[in-house]
Design an enzyme around this catalytic site. Structure first.
Site, short mmCIF file in Angstrom:
data_model
loop_
_atom_site.label_atom_id
_atom_site.label_comp_id
_atom_site.label_asym_id
_atom_site.label_seq_id
_atom_site.Cartn_x
_atom_site.Cartn_y
_atom_site.Cartn_z
CG HIS B 188 -24.22 11.15 49.49
ND1 HIS B 188 -22.89 11.20 49.83
CD2 HIS B 188 -24.90 11.02 50.64
CE1 HIS B 188 -22.78 11.09 51.14
NE2 HIS B 188 -23.99 10.99 51.66
NE ARG B 289 -14.20 16.61 51.57
CZ ARG B 289 -14.23 16.87 50.26
NH1 ARG B 289 -13.54 16.13 49.43
NH2 ARG B 289 -14.97 17.86 49.82
NE ARG B 325 -12.34 18.32 56.95
CZ ARG B 325 -13.41 18.20 56.17
NH1 ARG B 325 -14.13 19.26 55.86
NH2 ARG B 325 -13.76 17.03 55.68
CD GLU B 414 -16.51 23.33 59.20
OE1 GLU B 414 -16.95 22.81 58.18
OE2 GLU B 414 -15.62 22.80 59.91
CG ASN B 437 -20.12 22.02 51.11
OD1 ASN B 437 -19.98 22.97 50.37
ND2 ASN B 437 -19.70 20.82 50.83
CG ASP B 438 -20.67 21.52 57.61
OD1 ASP B 438 -21.82 21.05 57.48
OD2 ASP B 438 -19.67 20.84 57.84
NE ARG B 448 -23.25 19.26 53.76
CZ ARG B 448 -21.99 18.90 53.97
NH1 ARG B 448 -21.39 19.20 55.09
NH2 ARG B 448 -21.34 18.25 53.04
CB CYS B 487 -11.74 24.32 51.18
SG CYS B 487 -12.36 24.14 52.86
#
Lengths: 92, 562
Positions: B188, B289, B325, B414, B437-438, B448, B487
């Protein structure tokens, strides 16, 4: 004991900002003021100056509540608190 | 000059004095009694005095704040001297002989639980009661209040890690950089820093020990913090101020030096983000998102409510592409009406598109809402599903979109299986977007959020780059030129963005703050040079070398402090 009924006018009910404004005003009045939902026992009345009590009371817009106080200045204090409850504080 | 090395997650070079984020207040031991030397009367008086001073401090902050923040602080200040809370603590002191710290701790817990059980708005305030309780205990103990220190003068914040809740009190005018001893590149802290444009370093071991007030130099690109800054570092910090001005403006035209166009898009969560992204020159939205319209809801929003929320984003980009998404709930984004909080392994559980297996209907209604909103706007609306693993899932999602009247269905890539079979997956849909990221978390089998795994959890891993390359190769094999974009956070790293373009990615979508930096660096290389750098990165034995080798060939990064 002097008492008044009032109908909650704030859109979000008696929590968030309206509760904070009301609790502060109740805390500043010279007498101890209690608040209860209309029709509930006087014993269940909560401290009107406690924001946490007001939040747990869960009064929504349109709900009727009873305010009670005793002692010098009780009537004046109750009148001004009723006015506050019957104002839409979210609109300010 | 002592140096602390971590992982740079948001560029920028600054000099400033540090403030340590106070440690969370520990729970007073259960059954803790009043000290023999303290009477119950004194303990109650002490508690009231502590509560009053917490009230005064919060009230003073409320008076300086504005808007929603002010209202929350005012209410929190009142809670500090609330009779319900203090009476119940007083009772515990008088009747049980509890210490004041333990008494307020228990009183706070029961009030908080009561609010939590009421649900809705009241449940959200339950954490405020716990915050007030912690502040009163800190005051009784004579230690600093928890949370980001209040200050009128700017400082560099050092913490173990930041929680999402800390962002509300993080004022970018006062906090000039973030350095954490824990957390990873996808934590975060990293996401907050990038969205605010604050230089940030994570996973820098040992920084907890630096005393408050020490003057330090932070380099958010190099991932370092130095005590007693040198003259060169002072010059670098001054130069950054000038660079930051040039890097703040993106001209709205993503291209390589030789004119190969790579539209630079923004990742957004709602209408406000979208308007800000449009103002920063974003050429469209590469990732909307939608779960942000759902979070903090106990029930599913209605189709019309959803349509209105989507419309707000579409309207910021008339005539431009907006890739939406569908609901990505689960794992770190649970939703009470959709996900099962008791799963032992939520990252591998029912999340993203998979929630349609267990709660059918929600996705159909979301697609219906998207179609309504799309009809009313000028934006070119594309829709993709998160967490697609197989070609069959892609086919099913495409048929759902078709039934709802959505013209351009696509998938997120992902899950490594989707990358490895992208030719079959892409046969059923119109485009793919890599969620790095994923993809990194799954390719490396590394959570993560975990600081100790930060080195594994970087999209510079050659294995991750190989999956990007295979996804693009699958599109070539499929044969109809279906676009493959990125993305994830990887697109916001200017050096990695060049590598991704070299791997054949057609668009890059990122936090809007990074558009200018990525655009500036991309303009300095030709497509052929980008392809050369991609080959170099793929040939590296590990992530550190891949990054170092590519950066060494892009001297502009050092020049700009990126």
């Amino acid at each position: 004991m002097p008492e008044r009924t009032a109908t909650i006018a704030s859109r979000s009910g008696l929590h968030a900002r309206p509760a904070a404004i009301f609790a502060e005003a109740a805390g500043e009045s010279p007498v101890e003021v209690t608040i209860a939902m209309a029709g509930s026992a006087a014993d269940d009345a909560l401290d009107a100056a406690s924001i946490l009590s007001l939040m747990t009371l869960g009064a929504a817009k349109g709900d009727v509540v009873v305010l009670r106080a005793e002692g010098d200045g009780a009537d004046t204090a109750l009148d001004s608190l009723v006015t506050l409850l019957e104002t839409d504080l979210d609109a300010e | 000059m002592q140096n602390f090395q971590g992982v740079g997650v948001s560029p920028g070079r600054v000099i400033g004095t540090i403030r340590q984020m106070p440690k969370p207040v520990s729970e007073p031991p259960s059954g803790e009694q009043l000290a023999a030397s303290t009477t119950a009367e004194d303990a109650v008086a002490g508690l009231k005095a502590a509560a009053q001073s917490v009230h005064d401090e919060l009230k003073a902050r409320a008076d300086k704040a504005s808007g929603d923040g002010k209202a929350v602080l005012e209410a929190t200040a009142l809670m500090a001297k609330d009779t319900m809370l203090l009476k119940s603590a007083t009772k515990l002191i008088n009747n049980n002989g509890s210490s004041a710290e333990r008494a307020i701790w228990e009183a706070g817990a029961s009030v908080s639980e009561m609010l939590h059980n009421l649900g809705g708005y009241m449940a959200e305030r339950a954490t405020d009661v716990l915050d007030v309780r912690a502040r009163i205990v800190a005051e009784l103990r004579g230690v600093p209040a928890p949370g980001i220190p209040a200050s009128d003068t700017p400082f560099i914040l050092v913490a173990e890690d930041l929680a999402p809740a800390d962002t509300a009190t993080l004022d970018p005018a006062v906090v000039t950089a973030l350095v954490t001893s824990g957390g990873g590149p996808q934590s975060h802290t990293a996401i907050i820093a990038r969205s605010l444009g604050l230089p940030a370093v994570v996973a820098a071991r040992g920084v907890d020990e630096i005393p408050d007030g020490a003057e330090v130099f932070v380099d958010g690109a190099a991932g370092s913090l130095s005590l007693e800054p040198s003259e060169e570092q002072r010059a670098a910090a001054l130069a950054w101020v000038e660079n930051a001005a040039t890097l703040a403006a993106f001209d709205g035209n993503g291209t390589t030096a030789d004119g190969h166009l790579v539209p630079l898009l923004a990742n957004v969560g709602g209408a406000k983000d979208a308007a800000a992204a449009a103002a920063l020159g974003a050429q469209g939205v590469g990732l909307f998102r939608t779960e942000f319209c759902f979070l903090e809801r106990d029930t599913e929003p209605t189709v019309l409510e959803q349509a209105a929320a989507y419309r707000g984003v579409f309207d910021a980009f008339p005539g431009k592409k907006v890739v939406l998404r569908t609901l990505d709930a689960g794992a770190d984004k649970p939703l009470p009406f959709l996900t099962d909080a008791t799963e032992p392994n939520p990252a591998l559980g029912v999340r993203g598109y998979r929630t349609d297996f267990t709660t059918p209907g929600v996705l159909d209604r979301q697609l219906e809402a998207i179609a309504i909103a799309a009809d009313e706007t000028e934006a070119e609306v594309w829709v993709m599903a998160p967490m697609i693993s197989t070609a069959a899932e892609a086919a099913h999602f495409a048929s759902m979109c078709d039934a709802a009247g959505i013209k351009k269905p696509g998938v997120m890539v992902e899950v490594p299986s989707a990358a490895l079979t992208s030719a079959s997956v892409l046969r059923h849909v119109g485009f793919a977007s890599l969620g790095t990221n994923d993809l990194t978390q799954y390719a490396m089998a590394a959570d993560r959020q975990l600081g100790p795994l930060a080195e594994l959890n970087t999209p510079w891993q050659p294995a991750v780059l190989r999956l990007v390359q295979l996804t693009v190769a699958g599109s070539v094999e499929e044969g109809s030129g279906k676009p493959v974009g990125v993305c994830g956070e990887a697109a916001a790293d200017p050096a990695l963005a060049v590598v991704l373009v070299g791997l054949g990615v057609s668009t890059l979508s990122m936090t809007a703050r990074s558009l200018a930096a990525v655009g500036t660096v991309l303009k300095t290389v030709t497509l052929e040079q980008a392809q050369e750098l991609a080959r170099l990165a793929l040939s590296a034995p590990d992530a550190l070398d891949a990054k170092a080798w590519v950066r060494a060939k892009l001297p502009i990064l050092e020049e700009l402090g990126l």
